[in-house]
Design a protein around this motif. Structure first.
Motif, PDB file in Angstrom:
ATOM      1  N   TYR A 295       9.678   5.720  -0.940  1.00 33.04           N
ATOM      2  CA  TYR A 295       8.290   6.136  -1.170  1.00 33.04           C
ATOM      3  C   TYR A 295       7.322   4.956  -1.121  1.00 33.04           C
ATOM      4  O   TYR A 295       6.116   5.151  -1.272  1.00 33.04           O
ATOM      5  CB  TYR A 295       8.157   6.822  -2.532  1.00 33.04           C
ATOM      6  N   ASN A 296       7.843   3.736  -0.936  1.00 31.68           N
ATOM      7  CA  ASN A 296       6.954   2.571  -0.889  1.00 31.68           C
ATOM      8  C   ASN A 296       5.915   2.733   0.222  1.00 31.68           C
ATOM      9  O   ASN A 296       6.206   3.272   1.302  1.00 31.68           O
ATOM     10  CB  ASN A 296       7.750   1.291  -0.651  1.00 31.68           C
ATOM     11  N   GLY A 297       4.709   2.253  -0.041  1.00 30.78           N
ATOM     12  CA  GLY A 297       3.649   2.326   0.962  1.00 30.78           C
ATOM     13  C   GLY A 297       2.287   2.394   0.307  1.00 30.78           C
ATOM     14  O   GLY A 297       2.142   2.231  -0.904  1.00 30.78           O
ATOM     15  N   THR A 298       1.254   2.635   1.121  1.00 33.49           N
ATOM     16  CA  THR A 298      -0.134   2.690   0.660  1.00 33.49           C
ATOM     17  C   THR A 298      -0.608   4.130   0.636  1.00 33.49           C
ATOM     18  O   THR A 298      -0.578   4.817   1.664  1.00 33.49           O
ATOM     19  CB  THR A 298      -1.051   1.857   1.569  1.00 33.49           C
ATOM     20  N   TYR A 314      -4.048   2.664  -2.991  1.00 33.77           N
ATOM     21  CA  TYR A 314      -3.094   2.238  -4.016  1.00 33.77           C
ATOM     22  C   TYR A 314      -1.783   1.899  -3.309  1.00 33.77           C
ATOM     23  O   TYR A 314      -1.236   2.726  -2.557  1.00 33.77           O
ATOM     24  CB  TYR A 314      -2.867   3.342  -5.046  1.00 33.77           C
ATOM     25  N   THR A 315      -1.264   0.697  -3.524  1.00 34.24           N
ATOM     26  CA  THR A 315      -0.016   0.258  -2.904  1.00 34.24           C
ATOM     27  C   THR A 315       1.136   0.478  -3.880  1.00 34.24           C
ATOM     28  O   THR A 315       1.161  -0.095  -4.967  1.00 34.24           O
ATOM     29  CB  THR A 315      -0.095  -1.223  -2.511  1.00 34.24           C
ATOM     30  N   LEU A 316       2.090   1.329  -3.474  1.00 36.98           N
ATOM     31  CA  LEU A 316       3.249   1.643  -4.305  1.00 36.98           C
ATOM     32  C   LEU A 316       4.420   0.760  -3.897  1.00 36.98           C
ATOM     33  O   LEU A 316       4.779   0.679  -2.716  1.00 36.98           O
ATOM     34  CB  LEU A 316       3.627   3.118  -4.151  1.00 36.98           C
ATOM     35  N   TYR A 317       5.033   0.108  -4.875  1.00 37.41           N
ATOM     36  CA  TYR A 317       6.265  -0.657  -4.672  1.00 37.41           C
ATOM     37  C   TYR A 317       7.233  -0.265  -5.776  1.00 37.41           C
ATOM     38  O   TYR A 317       6.972  -0.489  -6.961  1.00 37.41           O
ATOM     39  CB  TYR A 317       5.988  -2.158  -4.705  1.00 37.41           C
ATOM     40  N   VAL A 318       8.337   0.361  -5.403  1.00 32.67           N
ATOM     41  CA  VAL A 318       9.313   0.861  -6.369  1.00 32.67           C
ATOM     42  C   VAL A 318      10.365  -0.216  -6.610  1.00 32.67           C
ATOM     43  O   VAL A 318      11.010  -0.696  -5.669  1.00 32.67           O
ATOM     44  CB  VAL A 318       9.973   2.153  -5.863  1.00 32.67           C
ATOM     45  N   TYR A 319      10.580  -0.580  -7.867  1.00 30.85           N
ATOM     46  CA  TYR A 319      11.559  -1.589  -8.258  1.00 30.85           C
ATOM     47  C   TYR A 319      12.873  -0.926  -8.666  1.00 30.85           C
ATOM     48  O   TYR A 319      12.932   0.284  -8.932  1.00 30.85           O
ATOM     49  CB  TYR A 319      11.027  -2.422  -9.431  1.00 30.85           C
ATOM     50  N   ASP A 320      13.935  -1.755  -8.721  1.00 32.03           N
ATOM     51  CA  ASP A 320      15.225  -1.262  -9.166  1.00 32.03           C
ATOM     52  C   ASP A 320      15.141  -0.806 -10.618  1.00 32.03           C
ATOM     53  O   ASP A 320      14.347  -1.328 -11.413  1.00 32.03           O
ATOM     54  CB  ASP A 320      16.291  -2.347  -9.049  1.00 32.03           C
TER      55      ASP A 320
END
Length: 443
Positions: A295-298, A314-320
């Motif tokens: 789902y990472n992205g803008t 909004y920039t989404l970055y999913v972490y572990d």
């Protein structure tokens, strides 16, 4: 009959004295004297004017007041002029004071205070009549304005004397206008001021004020409020989570916006990709369950109205997902010591995160982001482990040296050559006198 006769005699006496004065004036022109003084008068139309003729040193000479047409208004304390607006306020040897009520523009001019001396002395009082303008009229070319457009407004102050001065204010800022003055047939002035300026969204609801400055009036003004339409302003707010976005968690975004007219269309989209199929969009809110790195992205919120459209990203970055660190353990046996060391790398505060992370609306901001390895810390830990192992080897060496020993065996001599045990015992007669000494080491 007696009163009528007295009035007739006073009139004849006045006409005689006036005639004598005219003959004397014809023979000798009046002069301006510092002994006779008066003051100029400025009065607003409809109000009262006071004219005062004062003598510094009077030798019983007669004082009279004349109008601009040199008609006698008052001779001593008598009023031959039939205009009842003139009234005697004070009469003495040193002053003649007269009031003029309900002043009009026709009363403007030079009034003469005259002292009957040889030659006659005169002083002049100028009456100036002020006429206030009518209520200012403010007009706008455009009733509804759009952001960035130029508009024009006019303000008119009619029928004044003297000409009025018009100033413009937009909020608390003064703006320059272009005035135009016209003189009408009745000697009045009409002033029109034209104002041109460009509007922006901050001008919506701001008053534009036309201020009329005139000596006859105070705080004379008219105003008009601006109505400015502008395209939307958009901002994405993260409702949940408050920190980092990790795998398995949920994400809730809310799109805040305002504009004039109010935006009727609000859309969510993902830049260069599709919004996840199970994402829920409710009005201006976006909700995604069970996040993963795909789902990472803008993500972009777009709002539009009749003036235009605007968006925020909004920039989404999913972490572990967070993991649990095992505890340190130590096992020891008689001959071997096993040391298990767990090295935990120190976390780096949010303030020291790499500067390459996105700024606003980036889910990678916050605690728990990937950390930069501190090589100095690793080197220190390795040095401690090596030092501990060296110390262990030294201790073991000293222990082995202290347990070194010598002992005797009781094996019979010749037992090695015996065919069986009985033969070995027979051959062993004689005891241990001939036994061999052997050394063994125990570890």
């Amino acid at each position: 009959m007696a009163n009528a006769r007295s009035g007739s005699l006073a009139t004849i006496l006045f006409l005689f004295m006036s005639s004598a004065a005219l003959h004397k004036g014809a023979a000798q022109d009046p002069v301006v004297s510092q002994n006779l003084v008066t003051d100029n008068v400025t009065v607003v139309e409809g109000e009262m004017a006071i004219i005062s003729c004062r003598v510094k040193n009077n030798d019983d000479s007669v004082i009279q007041l004349l109008n601009p047409n040199r008609q006698t208004i008052y001779f001593r304390d008598m009023r031959p002029l039939k205009d009842s607006r003139f009234q005697l306020v004070n009469f003495s040897d040193n002053e003649l004071r007269v009031s003029l009520s309900n002043v009009s523009l026709s009363d403007e001019g030079r009034y003469v205070c005259q002292l009957y001396t040889d030659p006659p002395q005169e002083a002049y009082a100028e009456i100036t009549v002020l006429i206030p303008p009518g209520n200012p009229i403010i007009e706008a070319r455009d009733e509804v304005l759009s952001e960035g457009n130029e508009t024009e407004m006019t303000c008119t102050a009619m029928s004044s004397k003297p000409a009025a001065i018009i100033r413009w204010m937009k909020g608390d800022k003064e703006l320059p206008g272009k005035p135009k003055v016209e003189l009408t047939y009745d000697k009045m002035y009409t002033v029109t001021s034209r104002l041109t300026f460009t509007v922006n969204k901050e001008d919506d609801g701001v008053p534009v004020i036309c201020i009329v400055d005139h000596p006859a009036v105070k705080d004379f003004q008219a105003q008009k409020y601006l109505e400015v339409q502008y395209k939307p302003e958009v901002k994405i707010v993260v409702e949940f989570p408050q920190g980092l976005t990790r795998e398995g968690e949920n994400l809730e975004l809310s799109c805040k916006f305002r504009g004039k007219p109010e935006p009727q269309r609000v859309n969510w989209l993902k830049v260069d990709d599709d919004v996840p199929s199970h994402a829920v969009i409710t009005g201006a809110d976006l909700y995604i369950e069970n996040l993963n790195k795909s789902y990472n992205g803008t993500y972009r919120c777009v709002a539009s109205n009749s003036i235009g459209e605007a968006y925020d990203d909004y920039t989404l970055y999913v972490y572990d997902a967070p993991t649990t660190t095992p505890k340190s353990t130590t096992a020891t046996t008689t001959t071997t010591t096993i040391i298990t060391t767990t090295i935990s790398y120190p976390e780096i505060n949010q303030d020291t995160a790499p500067s390459t992370e996105p700024a606003a609306h980036d889910s990678r901001a916050g605690e728990g982001a990937p950390r930069t390895v501190d090589h100095a810390v690793i080197g220190g830990v390795v040095a401690v482990v090596v030092f501990a192992m060296l110390c262990l080897l030294i201790v073991l060496g000293r222990y082995f040296a202290r347990h070194k020993g010598t002992y005797f065996t009781h094996e019979a001599k010749g037992a090695d050559d015996a065919a069986d045990a009985d033969t070995a015992i027979i051959n062993a007669e004689g005891g241990h006198t001939n036994s061999d000494e052997k050394k063994e080491y125990y570890i």
